[in-house]
Motif scaffolding. Structure first.
Motif, mmCIF file in Angstrom:
data_model
loop_
_atom_site.group_PDB
_atom_site.id
_atom_site.type_symbol
_atom_site.label_atom_id
_atom_site.label_comp_id
_atom_site.label_asym_id
_atom_site.label_seq_id
_atom_site.Cartn_x
_atom_site.Cartn_y
_atom_site.Cartn_z
ATOM 1 N N SER A 33 71.082 129.591 7.039
ATOM 2 C CA SER A 33 70.500 128.311 7.442
ATOM 3 C C SER A 33 70.737 128.084 8.935
ATOM 4 O O SER A 33 71.752 128.511 9.491
ATOM 5 C CB SER A 33 71.098 127.169 6.624
ATOM 6 N N PRO A 36 72.586 122.771 12.247
ATOM 7 C CA PRO A 36 71.953 121.454 12.235
ATOM 8 C C PRO A 36 71.811 120.897 13.659
ATOM 9 O O PRO A 36 72.649 121.126 14.513
ATOM 10 C CB PRO A 36 72.910 120.596 11.402
ATOM 11 N N SER A 38 71.315 117.374 15.787
ATOM 12 C CA SER A 38 71.524 115.937 15.649
ATOM 13 C C SER A 38 71.026 115.221 16.895
ATOM 14 O O SER A 38 71.007 115.784 17.995
ATOM 15 C CB SER A 38 73.021 115.684 15.469
ATOM 16 N N TRP A 39 70.650 113.961 16.710
ATOM 17 C CA TRP A 39 70.232 113.152 17.860
ATOM 18 C C TRP A 39 71.392 112.936 18.827
ATOM 19 O O TRP A 39 71.184 112.547 19.982
ATOM 20 C CB TRP A 39 69.675 111.808 17.394
ATOM 21 N N LEU A 103 62.205 127.614 15.879
ATOM 22 C CA LEU A 103 61.510 126.608 15.074
ATOM 23 C C LEU A 103 59.988 126.663 15.227
ATOM 24 O O LEU A 103 59.256 126.199 14.353
ATOM 25 C CB LEU A 103 61.992 125.206 15.468
ATOM 26 N N GLY A 109 57.588 119.365 8.332
ATOM 27 C CA GLY A 109 58.617 118.404 7.950
ATOM 28 C C GLY A 109 59.723 118.227 8.968
ATOM 29 O O GLY A 109 59.496 117.866 10.117
ATOM 30 N N GLU A 110 60.929 118.514 8.503
ATOM 31 C CA GLU A 110 62.131 118.299 9.315
ATOM 32 C C GLU A 110 62.166 119.210 10.552
ATOM 33 O O GLU A 110 62.816 118.893 11.539
ATOM 34 C CB GLU A 110 63.368 118.540 8.451
ATOM 35 N N ARG A 111 61.471 120.310 10.488
ATOM 36 C CA ARG A 111 61.466 121.241 11.622
ATOM 37 C C ARG A 111 60.818 120.610 12.853
ATOM 38 O O ARG A 111 61.179 120.943 13.967
ATOM 39 C CB ARG A 111 60.764 122.538 11.254
ATOM 40 N N GLN A 112 59.845 119.712 12.679
ATOM 41 C CA GLN A 112 59.237 119.024 13.816
ATOM 42 C C GLN A 112 60.271 118.142 14.511
ATOM 43 O O GLN A 112 60.365 118.116 15.732
ATOM 44 C CB GLN A 112 58.041 118.183 13.372
ATOM 45 N N ARG A 113 61.047 117.429 13.711
ATOM 46 C CA ARG A 113 62.113 116.582 14.264
ATOM 47 C C ARG A 113 63.142 117.452 14.994
ATOM 48 O O ARG A 113 63.573 117.127 16.097
ATOM 49 C CB ARG A 113 62.794 115.795 13.144
ATOM 50 N N ASP A 114 63.513 118.569 14.391
ATOM 51 C CA ASP A 114 64.492 119.463 15.007
ATOM 52 C C ASP A 114 63.963 120.059 16.317
ATOM 53 O O ASP A 114 64.716 120.238 17.271
ATOM 54 C CB ASP A 114 64.888 120.577 14.041
#
Length: 155
Positions: A33, A36, A38-39, A103, A109-114
């Motif tokens: 994985s 992570p 984070s902002w 990425l 999904g979450e990959r866009q945010r990451d």
């Protein structure tokens, strides 16, 4: 102390980019994985850049304007901090840009945010590099008037 070199910062950033991209790509394709994101990452890096500039302001006033008093040891430590910011920021630019490259192929999904977080952190790290070079410049002491004529002629 020698000043930080922009070419070395560029090299550090490129090597960090290549290593992180290859390592993370192999890791994720092997079933691992991703680390992570984070902002807090862009906020923390930006806070460090602001702290470097804040540490350099008293030195700038002392060296260039003659205002205030700064312990020479504090000025030297500020110059070392600026050099570390230039090189450390370059390392972070490569690391977070490498995460962004991993990425890119599959943005769902979450990959866009990451990807957004990785991009913002890369920009914050680039600001840290710039802050390091600016503060390093502020820490340079101009030569004395006596040193302007190296021949020793007075007239």
């Amino acid at each position: 102390m020698k000043a930080a070199r922009p070419l070395l910062s560029l090299l550090i950033g490129l090597v960090s980019l290549a290593v992180s991209w290859v390592f993370l790509d192999m890791w994720t394709k092997g079933g691992g994985s991703r680390p992570p994101l984070s902002w807090a990452s862009p906020v923390a890096v930006l806070a460090i850049a602001v702290a470097v500039v804040a540490a350099g302001l008293p030195v700038r006033r002392w060296v260039h304007d003659g205002r205030g008093a700064v312990d020479p040891l504090v000025a030297a430590r500020t110059a070392v901090l600026a050099k570390a910011a230039a090189y450390g920021g370059a390392l972070l630019v490569g690391w977070f840009a490498g995460q962004g490259l991993v990425l890119l192929p599959d943005l769902v999904g979450e990959r866009q945010r990451d990807l957004l977080i990785a991009g913002l952190t890369t920009l914050a790290a680039l600001l840290l590099v710039v802050a390091g070079y600016v503060v390093q410049h502020w820490c340079r002491v101009p030569p004395d008037d006596r040193d302007e004529d190296p021949t020793g002629d007075e007239g």
